[in-house]
Design a protein around this motif. Structure first.
Motif, PDB file in Angstrom:
ATOM      1  N   ILE A 325       0.845  -1.190   0.000  1.00  0.00           N
ATOM      2  CA  ILE A 325       0.000   0.000   0.000  1.00  0.00           C
ATOM      3  C   ILE A 325       0.881   1.240   0.000  1.00  0.00           C
ATOM      4  O   ILE A 325       1.771   1.367   0.840  1.00  0.00           O
ATOM      5  N   PRO A 326       0.651   2.132  -0.936  1.00  0.00           N
ATOM      6  CA  PRO A 326       1.491   3.334  -0.987  1.00  0.00           C
ATOM      7  C   PRO A 326       1.300   4.216   0.249  1.00  0.00           C
ATOM      8  O   PRO A 326       0.205   4.236   0.841  1.00  0.00           O
ATOM      9  N   ASP A 327       2.346   4.897   0.598  1.00  0.00           N
ATOM     10  CA  ASP A 327       2.293   5.858   1.696  1.00  0.00           C
ATOM     11  C   ASP A 327       1.941   5.285   3.054  1.00  0.00           C
ATOM     12  O   ASP A 327       1.426   5.975   3.917  1.00  0.00           O
ATOM     13  N   VAL A 328       2.211   3.998   3.215  1.00  0.00           N
ATOM     14  CA  VAL A 328       2.036   3.413   4.553  1.00  0.00           C
ATOM     15  C   VAL A 328       3.403   2.974   5.037  1.00  0.00           C
ATOM     16  O   VAL A 328       4.120   2.252   4.348  1.00  0.00           O
ATOM     17  N   LYS A 329       3.758   3.465   6.215  1.00  0.00           N
ATOM     18  CA  LYS A 329       5.035   3.047   6.777  1.00  0.00           C
ATOM     19  C   LYS A 329       4.757   2.260   8.052  1.00  0.00           C
ATOM     20  O   LYS A 329       3.989   2.700   8.910  1.00  0.00           O
ATOM     21  N   VAL A 330       5.357   1.096   8.142  1.00  0.00           N
ATOM     22  CA  VAL A 330       5.111   0.264   9.317  1.00  0.00           C
ATOM     23  C   VAL A 330       6.264   0.409  10.308  1.00  0.00           C
ATOM     24  O   VAL A 330       7.419   0.267   9.944  1.00  0.00           O
ATOM     25  N   GLU A 331       5.907   0.726  11.523  1.00  0.00           N
ATOM     26  CA  GLU A 331       6.903   0.734  12.608  1.00  0.00           C
ATOM     27  C   GLU A 331       6.630  -0.472  13.482  1.00  0.00           C
ATOM     28  O   GLU A 331       5.495  -0.714  13.873  1.00  0.00           O
ATOM     29  N   VAL A 332       7.675  -1.220  13.782  1.00  0.00           N
ATOM     30  CA  VAL A 332       7.450  -2.459  14.530  1.00  0.00           C
ATOM     31  C   VAL A 332       7.490  -2.199  16.036  1.00  0.00           C
ATOM     32  O   VAL A 332       8.438  -1.629  16.556  1.00  0.00           O
ATOM     33  N   SER A 333       6.443  -2.628  16.681  1.00  0.00           N
ATOM     34  CA  SER A 333       6.380  -2.480  18.130  1.00  0.00           C
ATOM     35  C   SER A 333       7.044  -3.688  18.786  1.00  0.00           C
ATOM     36  O   SER A 333       6.939  -4.808  18.295  1.00  0.00           O
ATOM     37  N   THR A 334       7.734  -3.466  19.898  1.00  0.00           N
ATOM     38  CA  THR A 334       8.417  -4.583  20.565  1.00  0.00           C
ATOM     39  C   THR A 334       7.411  -5.531  21.195  1.00  0.00           C
ATOM     40  O   THR A 334       7.739  -6.651  21.538  1.00  0.00           O
ATOM     41  N   ASN A 361       1.397  -3.847  25.747  1.00  0.00           N
ATOM     42  CA  ASN A 361       1.170  -3.413  24.369  1.00  0.00           C
ATOM     43  C   ASN A 361       1.076  -1.903  24.278  1.00  0.00           C
ATOM     44  O   ASN A 361       1.688  -1.277  23.429  1.00  0.00           O
ATOM     45  N   LEU A 362       0.265  -1.358  25.165  1.00  0.00           N
ATOM     46  CA  LEU A 362       0.019   0.076  25.107  1.00  0.00           C
ATOM     47  C   LEU A 362       1.313   0.850  25.301  1.00  0.00           C
ATOM     48  O   LEU A 362       1.584   1.823  24.594  1.00  0.00           O
ATOM     49  N   GLU A 363       2.115   0.387  26.260  1.00  0.00           N
ATOM     50  CA  GLU A 363       3.378   1.089  26.520  1.00  0.00           C
ATOM     51  C   GLU A 363       4.292   1.035  25.306  1.00  0.00           C
ATOM     52  O   GLU A 363       4.911   2.047  24.933  1.00  0.00           O
ATOM     53  N   ALA A 364       4.365  -0.136  24.688  1.00  0.00           N
ATOM     54  CA  ALA A 364       5.239  -0.283  23.521  1.00  0.00           C
ATOM     55  C   ALA A 364       4.730   0.566  22.360  1.00  0.00           C
ATOM     56  O   ALA A 364       5.516   1.175  21.631  1.00  0.00           O
ATOM     57  N   ILE A 365       3.415   0.622  22.200  1.00  0.00           N
ATOM     58  CA  ILE A 365       2.837   1.417  21.105  1.00  0.00           C
ATOM     59  C   ILE A 365       3.130   2.900  21.326  1.00  0.00           C
ATOM     60  O   ILE A 365       3.491   3.627  20.403  1.00  0.00           O
ATOM     61  N   ARG A 366       2.993   3.316  22.574  1.00  0.00           N
ATOM     62  CA  ARG A 366       3.211   4.739  22.885  1.00  0.00           C
ATOM     63  C   ARG A 366       4.633   5.185  22.583  1.00  0.00           C
ATOM     64  O   ARG A 366       4.879   6.350  22.293  1.00  0.00           O
ATOM     65  N   LEU A 367       5.581   4.253  22.663  1.00  0.00           N
ATOM     66  CA  LEU A 367       6.979   4.601  22.403  1.00  0.00           C
ATOM     67  C   LEU A 367       7.239   4.871  20.919  1.00  0.00           C
ATOM     68  O   LEU A 367       8.269   5.412  20.558  1.00  0.00           O
ATOM     69  N   LEU A 368       6.296   4.433  20.081  1.00  0.00           N
ATOM     70  CA  LEU A 368       6.508   4.584  18.647  1.00  0.00           C
ATOM     71  C   LEU A 368       5.918   5.908  18.179  1.00  0.00           C
ATOM     72  O   LEU A 368       5.172   6.570  18.897  1.00  0.00           O
ATOM     73  N   GLU A 369       6.232   6.219  16.919  1.00  0.00           N
ATOM     74  CA  GLU A 369       5.629   7.418  16.358  1.00  0.00           C
ATOM     75  C   GLU A 369       4.388   7.091  15.541  1.00  0.00           C
ATOM     76  O   GLU A 369       3.876   7.915  14.801  1.00  0.00           O
ATOM     77  N   ALA A 370       3.947   5.863  15.676  1.00  0.00           N
ATOM     78  CA  ALA A 370       2.827   5.423  14.846  1.00  0.00           C
ATOM     79  C   ALA A 370       1.556   6.195  15.170  1.00  0.00           C
ATOM     80  O   ALA A 370       1.303   6.548  16.316  1.00  0.00           O
ATOM     81  N   GLN A 371       0.792   6.447  14.110  1.00  0.00           N
ATOM     82  CA  GLN A 371      -0.483   7.136  14.305  1.00  0.00           C
ATOM     83  C   GLN A 371      -1.618   6.147  14.476  1.00  0.00           C
ATOM     84  O   GLN A 371      -2.648   6.451  15.045  1.00  0.00           O
ATOM     85  N   ARG A 372      -1.428   4.985  13.909  1.00  0.00           N
ATOM     86  CA  ARG A 372      -2.502   3.999  13.969  1.00  0.00           C
ATOM     87  C   ARG A 372      -1.934   2.633  14.295  1.00  0.00           C
ATOM     88  O   ARG A 372      -0.786   2.325  13.971  1.00  0.00           O
ATOM     89  N   VAL A 373      -2.786   1.835  14.897  1.00  0.00           N
ATOM     90  CA  VAL A 373      -2.454   0.420  15.064  1.00  0.00           C
ATOM     91  C   VAL A 373      -3.353  -0.339  14.112  1.00  0.00           C
ATOM     92  O   VAL A 373      -4.542  -0.037  14.011  1.00  0.00           O
ATOM     93  N   VAL A 374      -2.772  -1.276  13.402  1.00  0.00           N
ATOM     94  CA  VAL A 374      -3.571  -2.067  12.479  1.00  0.00           C
ATOM     95  C   VAL A 374      -3.468  -3.525  12.889  1.00  0.00           C
ATOM     96  O   VAL A 374      -2.377  -4.007  13.213  1.00  0.00           O
ATOM     97  N   THR A 375      -4.586  -4.216  12.889  1.00  0.00           N
ATOM     98  CA  THR A 375      -4.553  -5.624  13.272  1.00  0.00           C
ATOM     99  C   THR A 375      -5.643  -6.387  12.536  1.00  0.00           C
ATOM    100  O   THR A 375      -6.751  -5.869  12.370  1.00  0.00           O
ATOM    101  N   PRO A 376      -5.337  -7.576  12.084  1.00  0.00           N
ATOM    102  CA  PRO A 376      -6.326  -8.315  11.286  1.00  0.00           C
ATOM    103  C   PRO A 376      -7.324  -9.083  12.141  1.00  0.00           C
ATOM    104  O   PRO A 376      -7.554 -10.259  11.922  1.00  0.00           O
TER     105      PRO A 376
END
Lengths: 412, 550, 455
Positions: A325-334, A361-376
């Motif tokens: 998907i164009p313009d999507v950057k994935v940052e990996v959460s620990t 999970n929440l703590e690890a997500i907060r450390l990232l610069e991600a705007q969204r969490v995506v999960t299937p």
């Protein structure tokens, strides 16, 4: 005493002694658990142990070597056994891959049968709902309410409405599951959009029923079996050759049923259906920048029922999809593969434990610069969404199916 | 020198029962055991308090056994369990031989509050135990009671102690002097203190089991027994939910019994001339049991064998008949006939009869001493039997998991509150030391203080320490540290206790090493040999009898 | 969808991850299949190279000395294999150089990790265990460095336990250690013991190592602990503090440093039993190293079978709970472990290799397909001579290729490493992770060469 009478007498004695014979499948689980060598590696990884400590939840090792050894005493494990989220982390790190999640289900089934008074009340409520509606949630009574909710959601997510194909004989069944059917209807609609976009002929059940996972998790084997055979009957009627789902729980649970009862019907998550059967070439061409949406940094959450109960490959495929998907950057959460706390129906009776589990999970997500969490998985989505919101975070959570549908170009 | 009315030699099921009976009748009683309570024959039995399953052709014994079951249910219900049992039949001949058993059993069933023998169709049998061979033609169903043999002996000993008896473990009788055709003194060696003591007594009860002939010899008397070896294979968990009885390769009866949180597969019966201390189950015995059981439970080999155990039955000396034709009754010998007054010995007997045997001999002892008290051992409950306990309430009250409390109850009945009370002052003693059982630190400390264990193996008998799948791998060093603290042992003592317990567990594990237990052993060796380097420690370790037998 | 990799490594412990990293460094793509965590994660986290000869009672002063002895006495020991030249006998020198290369490589790889290791082949370190015993080991994690207290007669060693944490009893360790050092007339005269309270969830009992370690990973948790240690150290005049290994999963090194600074004593972690935090740290560090090198770690996947064409394996079938994939490959490393890892299975009817159906042999290289494990055990549970069942496994050629009954390698491109190898008993030799490292290192190199041949 005649043979018939004798059998009745014996079964009533066994009932009094709290003995229910292991079925063949249960014997296999018991065989798996007897491989435990007590090493305790699971204790260092179990998310519930990490969240609440072994004083509160004695952990997978204790389930294997202590709690599960003598069925007449299963009733006395209720203070522990209901806290397992069934995430399968223990099974994955275990040198012997001891099947803790299944033995937990089995033990819960014995408590439900012999000491229903010791089953947490919240689970009884879910059980009643399933028995009454064949769904894990009380459905919206008014069809119009449901439609209205659906339309509002579609509008919110900027998705068009696609006509539901009539129930008909078809190769492919799209099975949304309870959450997408009754609550997160946008997931169901998004899946329809995607399948339609790639011109996949599919059908849906007019009378959606729960896949039986919640029943299985609370130890209600009878209902789980009933729901499974009901689904099987529908599959046969409709000549289904393949089931596609958008829920991690449904993927693993229907997959388990298909495996256990030799249905010979593969159960795929939409993610793998897209990468494996539609193909990355077609997919790459179909993605576009969503209208009015900027570049987005996302992080993913790996649903336990996909990575540990099915295969880690599925999330690799999800990442592959996101990569197209164009313009999507994935940052990996620990903590991407750490349980969201929504499993095992724990949140229905011990919300504090469920919340403590998701904290990592929440703590690890907060450390990232991600705007969204995506999960299937719509269930993980809801659990993460709730908890992020309650913790005051502005990070939003998308079900991957919706996320994809939003980024598809129009047909042709 | 101390004086005693009666000296009981042997601390097995019979010895402790005799000590209890004598003490309850007001006799000044001293019980001497060369090892620990229940450390030999009774410690290797299946715990079945049999209705007389195997000896239906001795109706008077069946009657006695049935009555004893009723007594044990009255005095020790908290450590008694009921097992439903299936006897699957593969051939018509099995059915006819079962018929006579069914008749004898059913006659006495009502008394024990169990149903008569029932016959089930193959389909129904398989529903009750899906692991059975689908080719069975029928099965017989009946119910038997089981008791925790260690706790029974402990409770008898503790009850005796509370009634005034002196219970001395690790005291080995080395001589019995006879004066004027009567027993006069007993000399014994205290293995812990290293002292020799003597006690004056008018009567001696020889409850030495397989060692009875040797004890009699010290008093220039004779006892003859037919020592018979029995071995069991122990599985890690309840892989079957009902007991199963099957015909072995040689036509004997063998069984698979759920016992506590394990399953026992037994037993063999071999005439033996070995020293009972060196005995271990042989490969032949293990295979004999497995192959025999495989006919009715085809998947039995898939189960995890955690260990084997072997013991010696001191059978009555009937010779030139197969083992199973030897009477299962017991004989009480008054050695007066060979001019030794005051000495009584037993041969034969079964676990279920231990109280009865005690009553018989205590009657004789009382007669000799001119004491007129009647036996009350069948009426007075053993410690912990007073009432039912509310597991959930105790669990919440003391902050201990329900299952740990339930296991504690299974061992101690209402007396578990004594253990729980210790945690009020020391909340960290609620910590789990043996994860398999579980055993809490508080119970270990309580047991060390109140139940006179000298080592970890003694603790095992009292609290089931190290009896689970890992066979002491993870609790040995922890429990040893607690023992060291409580008994103020040296650092060397701490390590010796670890090695001793590992050796004791090894005795049972080694014979049956396969699959899971071999994996488990790599973990055990990884800890004690590789990480702790104990294979290189220079401590003074006494080799065990079975270690020298190779 | 199928996968492809130049090298597939079966097993994700020390041997497998080292082999995988080596493959990456050789410019090849690799996949490590890890079905579960295993012996590496269970270990004390110290890396033994060699401490004793099998059945020997005198510890080697240095691993080098041990390697020389092994090379001359045990030519088929996995270390000795490094010394094989073209048809020539083992040369100790070659062995030492080979082991040194692997050790040096690992030290470098882990130098910035949570499991930073110190030590080398020139001397064995006598490390203290939670039982108060010592054992010779080669490499220890930085947090275990006790700074030679054993030679300091005037030091006071404090064993510090945690209330409600049952895996370590300070009182027993102290007594056990003191008596031993009195006998040997070495080490500190003064030994003390005490307990502190660390309560991650406010409980007073059943506290586990991982919850303490995780708790201490958080910034302010040390605050609860520091004053307690300081008070005890000051009261007892301790110069050295021995703790169970609970100082952190991520931040143990930092925590140790902070405690040392605050209390003014040398603080170190003891060798401990599973579930072991240093073992977990080592496992994580190795996985991290492998991932960073570009390798793909496939968790939750088990090698189900492998397919050969002519004399080469061309693919491995890997199974997850509900999916299975075929991985095409040019070379395979089997690092499946012994009984714990599941590479070997022992039963009443013999010893089998579980993935490739390879020939198994005893420690004396006699075929072991039909052995009964009992016959390969000692009557003594804990025995200096060990139990020879634990020296059974696979026999390999000088390339680390498993050999079949005809004396030929099973395949041109299958290599074996780690405890699945026969010919040594790591339990008594104290050589487990060392052999895993060294054999993984060379099996990885050889596999890389074999894979390159294909192109």
């Amino acid at each position: 005493m005649g043979e018939e009478e004798a059998y009745e007498f014996v079964t009533s004695t066994l009932e009094k002694e709290r003995i229910e014979p292991y079925t063949r499948e249960e014997s296999e689980v018991v065989h798996s658990v007897q491989q435990c060598i007590n090493c305790g590696i699971c204790l260092s990884h179990c998310p519930v142990v990490a969240a609440v400590g072994i004083y509160r939840f004695s952990g997978p090792r204790s389930i294997a070597v202590e709690l599960s050894r003598s069925p007449p005493e299963f009733w006395a494990t209720g203070d522990t056994i209901y806290l397992c989220t069934g995430c399968g982390t223990c099974m994955e790190v275990c040198p012997k891959n001891v099947n803790i999640p299944e033995i937990v289900n089995m033990m819960r089934s014995r408590i439900l049968r012999f000491r229903p008074d010791l089953v947490p009340k919240g689970l009884h409520v879910v059980r009643e709902t399933i028995l009454e509606h064949n769904l894990a949630f009380v459905p919206l009574e008014d069809v119009e309410d449901k439609t209205e909710s659906r339309d509002m959601r579609l509008e919110h997510y900027g998705l068009p409405l696609i006509e539901t194909p009539e129930e008909a004989k078809s190769e492919v069944l799209y099975y949304p599951g309870c959450q997408a059917e009754e609550r997160s209807q946008e997931v169901r609609e998004a899946a329809k959009i995607i399948l339609d976009r790639f011109e996949v002929g599919f059908t849906m059940l007019e009378d959606m029923c729960c896949c039986g996972l919640p029943s299985r998790l609370m130890g209600d084997k009878d209902t789980a079996e009933k729901l499974a055979s009901r689904l099987k009957q529908r599959i046969d009627e409709l000549d289904i050759k393949k089931i596609v789902t958008t829920c991690a729980g449904c993927t693993s649970n229907i997959g388990d049923a298909s495996f256990a009862y030799d249905w010979n019907v593969p159960v795929l998550h939409l993610v793998e259906f897209l990468t494996d059967e539609v193909g990355t070439d077609k997919l790459a061409k179909a993605f576009t920048k969503p209208r009015g949406k900027e570049k987005v940094k996302v992080t993913v959450h790996d649903p336990c029922h996909l990575i540990r109960h099915t295969s880690r490959q599925l999330m690799d495929k999800a990442l592959l999809l996101l990569d197209l998907i164009p313009d999507v950057k994935v940052e990996v959460s620990t903590a991407a593969d750490s349980c969201c706390g929504g499993g095992g129906l724990v949140a229905y009776h011990s919300k504090d434990v469920s919340k403590a589990v998701v904290k990592e999970n929440l703590e690890a997500i907060r450390l990232l610069e991600a705007q969204r969490v995506v999960t299937p998985c719509p269930l993980c989505t809801a659990q993460l969404e709730d908890n992020l919101f309650q913790s005051g975070s502005s990070i939003e959570v998308d079900d991957l199916t919706v996320f994809i549908a939003q980024r598809l170009s129009n047909k042709g | 020198m101390t004086k005693s009315d009666v000296v009981v030699v042997g601390g097995g099921s019979t010895g402790t029962a005799v000590a209890r009976d004598c003490a309850l009748r007001g006799l000044k009683t001293l019980m001497l055991e060369r090892d620990d309570i229940a450390s030999a024959t009774v410690g290797t039995c299946a715990g079945m308090i049999s209705s007389g399953l195997k000896y239906m052709d001795e109706p008077h014994i069946v009657d006695m056994c049935s009555q004893e079951v009723v007594h044990l249910n009255r005095i020790a219900r908290h450590i008694v369990m009921k097992n439903p049992i299936l006897t699957p039949m593969l051939e018509l001949s099995d059915l006819s031989s079962g018929g006579s058993f069914a008749e004898e059993y059913s006659k006495r069933a009502a008394k024990r509050e169990v149903p008569p023998v029932l016959f089930l169709t193959p389909e129904d049998s398989l529903k009750i135990e899906p692991k059975l061979n689908p080719n069975i033609i029928a099965s017989m169903y009946f119910e038997e009671f089981f008791i925790d043999p260690f706790r029974l002996c402990m409770l008898q000993a503790i009850d005796a102690q509370r009634a005034g008896a002196l219970i001395r473990t690790y005291c080995e009788v080395i001589d019995i002097t006879v004066k004027d055709d009567s027993v006069d003194e007993v000399l014994f060696y205290d293995r812990v203190k290293g002292d020799i003591e003597r006690v004056k007594t008018k009567t001696v009860v020889n409850a030495g089991g397989p060692w009875a002939p040797g004890i009699a010899k010290m008093a220039e008397s004779n006892v003859e027994i037919r020592p018979n070896k029995g071995a069991h294979v122990i599985l890690d968990r309840r892989v079957v939910n009902v007991g199963i009885i099957a015909k072995a390769v040689d036509g004997r009866m063998i069984y698979l019994f759920p016992h506590e949180n394990t399953v026992l597969l037994g037993t063999t019966a071999l005439d033996t001339w070995e020293d009972p201390d060196t005995l271990v189950a042989s490969h032949d015995e293990i295979e004999y049991l497995l192959q025999s059981m495989e006919w009715v439970v085809p998947s039995i080999r898939e189960a995890r064998i955690i260990r084997t155990m072997a013991g010696v039955r001191p059978l009555v000396a009937n010779w030139k008949v197969p083992e199973d034709k030897v009477t299962r009754g017991y004989e009480t010998i008054d050695h007066e006939f060979e001019d030794v007054r005051g000495l009584f010995s037993f041969t034969g007997g079964k676990l279920v009869m231990c109280r009865h045997m005690a009553e018989t001999v205590t009657d004789l002892v009382c007669e000799k001493l001119g004491v007129k008290h009647k036996c009350t051992t069948h009426e007075i409950p053993l410690p912990g039997m007073e009432a039912d306990v509310d597991i959930l309430a105790f669990s919440a009250d003391y902050g201990i998991s329900q299952h740990a409390v339930e296991r504690l109850r299974a061992r101690r009945g209402t007396e578990m509150t004594r253990v729980l009370e210790l945690t009020r002052e020391n909340p960290d003693w609620r910590t789990t030391i043996c994860a398999c059982e579980p055993v809490l630190e508080a119970e270990i400390r309580y047991s060390i203080r109140e139940e006179f264990p000298q080592n970890l193996n003694d603790l095992r008998r009292r609290v089931r320490l190290g009896t689970g799948p890992c066979q002491g791998t993870f609790c040995t060093y922890k429990a040893s540290a607690i023992l060291m603290e409580e008994l103020d042992l040296s650092g060397e003592g701490f390590k010796v206790d670890i090695l001793d317990f590992l050796a004791e567990r090894w005795k049972g594990k080694r014979q049956s090493f396969r699959r899971e237990q071999l994996v488990q052993e790599e973990v055990t060796q990884g800890m004690y040999t590789c990480v702790a380097n104990l294979d290189q420690s220079e401590i003074e370790y006494d080799p065990k009898p079975w270690e020298g037998s190779i | 969808m199928n996968l492809e990799a130049d090298i597939v490594i079966v097993g994700g412990g020390m041997a497998g991850l080292v082999a995988g990293t080596i493959a990456s460094e050789g410019g090849l793509s690799s996949i490590v299949l890890r079905k579960g965590e295993s012996a590496t994660s269970m270990s004390s986290g110290a890396i033994d190279v060699v401490g004793y000869l099998p059945d020997g009672t005198i510890p080697f002063e240095s691993p080098k000395e041990g390697l020389v002895a092994l090379a001359s006495l045990y030519p088929f020991h996995p270390y000795s294999i490094l010394g094989f030249g073209e048809g020539k006998p083992a040369f100790a020198e070659k062995v030492i150089t080979g082991v040194e290369a692997a050790v040096g490589w690992l030290k470098d790889k882990l130098k910035d990790s949570v499991a930073k290791i110190v030590g080398g082949l020139d001397s064995n370190i006598l490390s203290l265990s939670i039982l108060g015993t010592t054992k010779p080991t080669c490499l220890i994690q930085e947090t275990m460095v006790s700074d030679g207290f054993a030679n300091e007669f005037d030091s006071t060693l404090l064993f510090l336990g945690v209330k409600g944490y049952p895996d370590f009893f300070a009182s027993a360790a102290a007594k056990s250690f003191l008596e031993q050092s009195e006998i040997e007339q070495e080490g500190p005269r003064k030994v003390a013991h005490s307990t502190v309270r660390i309560s991650p969830f406010g409980n007073t009992c059943n506290i586990s190592a991982s919850e303490i370690a995780r708790h201490l990973d958080h910034d302010d948790a040390l605050g609860e602990l520091l004053p307690q240690i300081k008070k005890t150290v000051d009261t007892l005049g301790a110069t050295h503090v021995a703790l169970p290994p609970i100082l952190g999963i991520k931040n143990a090194r930092g925590n140790r440093q902070r405690i040392e600074e605050e209390v003014g004593a040398i603080v170190f972690e003891l060798l401990a039993f599973p579930p072991s935090i240093p073992g977990l740290r080592l496992q994580r560090a190795l996985e991290e190293t492998y991932r960073k090198s570009g390798g793909q770690l496939l968790l939750g996947h088990e090698a189900l079978s492998a397919y050969k064409e002519k004399n080469r394996y061309v693919s491995v079938q890997a199974g997850a709970p509900r999916r299975s994939i075929r991985i095409s490959t040019k070379a395979v490393v089997s690092a499946t472990g012994k009984f714990i890892g599941g590479g070997l299975r022992g039963a009443e009817d013999g010893l089998t290799e579980t993935v490739f159906n390879l020939m198994t042999v005893t420690g004396n290289l006699i075929q072991a397909d039909n052995i009964r494990p009992y016959d390969y055990t000692s009557p003594f549970a804990v025995d200096t001579g060990g139990h020879s069942i634990f020296s059974c496994g696979l026999t390999v050629d000088p390339q680390f290729r498993p050999v079949m009954p005809d004396g030929q390698p099973d395949a041109d491109n299958l290599f074996a490493a780690g405890s699945t190898l026969a010919g040594y008993d790591y339990l008594v030799e104290k050589s487990g992770l060392g052999v895993a490292l060294v054999s993984g290192f060379y099996a990885g190199k050889n596999a890389a060469d074999a894979a390159k041949e294909v192109d």
